[in-house]
Design an enzyme around this catalytic site. Sequence first.
Site, short mmCIF file in Angstrom:
data_model
loop_
_atom_site.label_atom_id
_atom_site.label_comp_id
_atom_site.label_asym_id
_atom_site.label_seq_id
_atom_site.Cartn_x
_atom_site.Cartn_y
_atom_site.Cartn_z
N LYS A 87 0.82 -1.22 0.00
CA LYS A 87 0.00 0.00 0.00
C LYS A 87 0.85 1.27 0.00
CE LYS A 87 -4.40 -1.65 0.56
NZ LYS A 87 -4.34 -2.96 1.15
N GLU A 109 -10.22 6.06 2.36
CA GLU A 109 -11.11 5.02 2.88
C GLU A 109 -10.23 3.88 3.38
OE1 GLU A 109 -10.08 5.15 -0.16
OE2 GLU A 109 -9.48 3.07 -0.54
N SER A 376 1.93 -9.72 -0.85
CA SER A 376 1.53 -8.31 -0.80
C SER A 376 1.70 -7.69 0.58
CB SER A 376 0.09 -8.15 -1.27
OG SER A 376 -0.78 -9.00 -0.54
C1 LIG Z 1 -5.23 -4.07 0.82
C2 LIG Z 1 -4.48 -5.30 0.64
C3 LIG Z 1 -4.74 -6.17 -0.45
C4 LIG Z 1 -5.86 -5.97 -1.42
O1 LIG Z 1 -5.78 -4.81 -2.20
P1 LIG Z 1 -5.36 -4.83 -3.72
O2 LIG Z 1 -5.70 -3.45 -4.19
O3 LIG Z 1 -6.15 -5.88 -4.41
O4 LIG Z 1 -3.91 -5.10 -3.78
C5 LIG Z 1 -3.95 -7.30 -0.60
N1 LIG Z 1 -2.95 -7.58 0.27
C6 LIG Z 1 -2.68 -6.78 1.32
C7 LIG Z 1 -1.58 -7.16 2.24
C8 LIG Z 1 -3.43 -5.62 1.54
O5 LIG Z 1 -3.15 -4.83 2.60
#
Ligand SMILES: *Cc1c(COP(=O)(O)O)cnc(C)c1O
Length: 396
Positions: A87, A109, A376
């Site tokens: 993020k 948000e 992620s």
């Molecule tokens: C917010 C989040 C996501 C999902 O958001 P995307 O916009 O689809 O990337 C995925 N993994 C983590 C660790 C997140 O914090």
Amino acid sequence: MSESKGRFGIHGGQYIPETLMNAVNELEEVYNHYKNDDQFNSELTSLLDEYAGRPSRLYYASSMTKDLGGAKIYLKREDLNHTGSHKINNVLGQALLAKKMGKTRLIAETGAGQHGVATATAAALLGMECVVFMGKLDTERQALNVYRMKLLGASVVPVTTGTATLKDAVSEAMREWTSRISDTHYCLGSCMGPHPFPTIVRDFQSVISRESRAQILKAEGRLPDYILACCGGGSNAIGSFYHYIEDKDVKLVGCEAAGRGIDTFETAATINTGREGIFHGMKSYFCQDEFGQIAPVYSISAGLDYPGIGPEHAMLHDTGRASYVAVTDDEAVNAFEYLSRIEGIIPAIESAHAVAYAMKLAPALDSDKIIIITISGRGDKDCAAIARYRGEDINE
Ligand SMILES: *Cc1c(COP(=O)(O)O)cnc(C)c1O
């Protein structure tokens, strides 16, 4: 309303009230200027490197590869970034852009709170005011992240409309932006919403594939066969895919949250179960009920719990360039535990959806194939919930 701008095939566009047109037009103009500005890009690169800890590692998961007995598996470690996920890539870009526009206030948000925390972090760093909209239900489920945001100097506004979750927080943030454009930038958290947001967020997240492409070429001397990434709104996935889109031999796979299964109503698998619609300023695929109303969605992972998907993914699905698979809560929890044990890496439960698909895919492939999984985020935030899922109550 512009029908032609910011289209991805038939998706995307700007389905917004007249009162927001000035704001998105200003943003588009400023972005088009700064995206090619050397000074802006070197400031952003320096923030990403010195503050967020980039470049993130591309790690060869040798134990997992050996254990699954098929394709070679690499992990793109976005979990190692400051604030614990991808993020921050988008947030630092948008916050810097907002500063250049002379804005002094960021609004955002948040669902689980990860984007809210990242935005509050950037606001603290750059000396900006920050207000985060969060569904009331989510503020109760994610009390620790509410505390974090406040600690970082942000105020958190609980949203009580609708289901009091993420989609309502997005609606409320858009409403707030409409009423206060002069000093405020809406720092949207995924590659969704009206143009130019899907493009801006994708560009800022594409640092993931820019790095991984160079890293895999250095490590293996060739491109990977598969890129796997989890898909909520789709920002970590589009960032992971972007610099491979022209390389037709690299298969791109988005892993959606099936929740309790795509044959149940408790799912958030937008492409697998949704239909075309218009919501939150864009045309794309959305989970809908039989009357075309946005359906309540469910996943064990709060970060994938959104009823839509970014318009570029909708197009990649339509053209067949990317494919989208559904992964259940159960499979994701198993993968969460598996990666922790086998590699000593606790992934976010969102990322575990991509790990789960790799666990099915890798053994079916020859050992000369290469898979890159985007991790992620890190899973510390999920430990209490996963323990509860397994029937164990731990004190947070
Ligand atoms: C917010 C989040 C996501 C999902 O958001 P995307 O916009 O689809 O990337 C995925 N993994 C983590 C660790 C997140 O914090």
